[in-house]
Design an enzyme around this catalytic site. Structure first.
Site, PDB file in Angstrom:
ATOM      1  N   GLY A 161       0.719  -1.049   0.115  1.00 56.81           N
ATOM      2  CA  GLY A 161       0.016   0.018  -0.018  1.00 56.81           C
ATOM      3  C   GLY A 161       0.702   1.069   0.015  1.00 56.81           C
ATOM      4  CB  CYS A 162       0.009   4.718  -0.771  1.00 59.42           C
ATOM      5  SG  CYS A 162      -1.482   4.767   0.069  1.00 59.42           S
ATOM      6  CE1 TYR A 163      -0.899   8.213   4.512  1.00 66.78           C
ATOM      7  CE2 TYR A 163      -2.862   6.529   4.568  1.00 66.78           C
ATOM      8  CZ  TYR A 163      -2.290   8.179   4.379  1.00 66.78           C
ATOM      9  OH  TYR A 163      -3.239   8.945   4.768  1.00 66.78           O
ATOM     10  CB  THR A 169       5.168   2.177  -0.290  1.00 70.99           C
ATOM     11  OG1 THR A 169       4.688   0.990  -0.776  1.00 70.99           O
ATOM     12  CG2 THR A 169       6.392   2.660  -0.695  1.00 70.99           C
TER      13      THR A 169
END
Length: 344
Positions: free
Chosen positions: A149-151, A153
């Site tokens: 996921g973005c957070y 990463t």
């Protein structure tokens, strides 16, 4: 040429995959699915892609057609890949899933956070967590890749050097993270409306966010044991971007943190450790598959502050997915991902 299929092509991560793969020298999108838009030409829905996919139209997902691809990306809500991934793997097709379906190794934990039973627990042993800076060798031989996921990463890449070196107090880690509104997806969401999000700034999911167990899982691996993490996400009035301000206590003040971070990421093509004293901006990574990091020790104390920025749709999703594909098929890891950030 790698033949690519995309399941779920009408959301932000789906169109971002199309944008990136349109410029990939060794990949061709041959199938893209959407039940709601079946029959519509891709270029009609996304005029920015005119001239790149003029012969491609959305179709209803069909396992036989998708199974003829070398790799299939899932850019879908959670639960969709559970239903189709097994059949595609049985057909010999590689699967790269951008949803959360295979990120957590514990199906009970997954069910707790996603509100439904895990639909394919038998595939979890095959799933490789697709953070190349950690699992590059496993990715090379994977059948099923779970794109982070973005957070997770931005947060993991910021904390990794400290935890791997064993110099941080692992029980008191803090991740103070901000995201642009595209992180909420393309569907109707009152909180993402312009009149709601513009000129406003708020925290949300302080009690617990779905990305918390994913971040914790990764940091435990890096630390080699339990960690204590407080993760607080915020919504900011911008379209793209993640800014993670990370805090950790490092008692040994003699450690050269700049050298530690530079050494850890010296051979990583998509992690940029900025010069000492820098303050990375989200606009510097907009549209780019890059995580830009700076490390600080304010007033020379024992509290370390790491600043980590990514584009949530690129290094936080579709770009990282393409990076995984490149590794998986033995291509140049940078193929199709050489874009500089867009400024202003």
């Amino acid at each position: 040429m790698v033949k690519v299929g995309i399941v779920g092509g009408t959301g932000y991560t789906g169109v971002e995959l199309l944008r990136l793969l349109a410029q990939h020298p060794q990949a061709e999108v041959v199938v893209i699915t959407s039940r709601s838009e079946a029959g519509m030409p891709v270029a009609d829905m996304y005029p920015n892609l005119r001239g790149h996919y003029d012969g491609l139209a959305f179709s209803v997902p069909d396992v036989k057609t998708l199974g003829a691809c070398d790799v299939v990306f899932f850019a879908t809500p959670h639960g969709v890949a559970h239903a189709l991934a097994g059949e595609l793997l049985a057909a010999g097709t590689k699967v790269i899933d951008l949803s959360a379906d295979f990120r957590l190794q514990d199906p009970v934990e997954w069910a707790k956070w996603y509100g439904q039973p895990h639909g394919a627990p038998q595939l979890l042993e095959d799933a490789v967590y697709g953070l190349p800076e950690v699992n590059r060798e496993q990715i090379r031989n994977a059948r099923l890749i779970a794109v982070p996921g973005c957070y997770p990463t931005a947060t993991q890449l910021g904390f990794l050097p400290l935890l791997e070196a064993g110099i941080a107090d692992n029980t008191r880690l803090i991740a103070d993270c901000k995201s642009g509104v595209s992180g909420a997806g393309r569907g109707l969401n009152i909180g993402s409306l312009y009149s709601e999000a513009n000129e406003s700034f708020k925290a949300y999911a302080v009690k617990g966010h779905r990305h918390l167990p994913e971040i914790t899982q990764g940091l435990r691996r890096a630390a080699g044991g339990d960690i204590g993490l407080t993760f607080v996400p915020h919504l900011v009035p911008m379209i793209r971007g993640i800014h993670s301000t990370l805090y950790a206590t490092v008692a040994d003040r003699s450690v050269d943190l700049q050298a530690l971070f530079e050494k850890r990421y010296a051979d990583e093509p998509f992690v940029d450790v900025m010069p000492a004293g820098s303050h990375p901006e989200t606009r510097s990574v907009r549209g780019a598959n890059v995580c830009r990091i700076a490390v600080h020790r304010p007033q020379g104390g024992d509290l370390v502050v790491v600043l980590s920025v990514i584009d949530n749709l690129v290094k936080g999703a579709s770009g990282q997915a393409v990076q995984n594909m490149n590794i998986l098929f033995g291509l140049d890891e940078r193929a199709g991902l050489s874009h500089a950030g867009m400024m202003p």
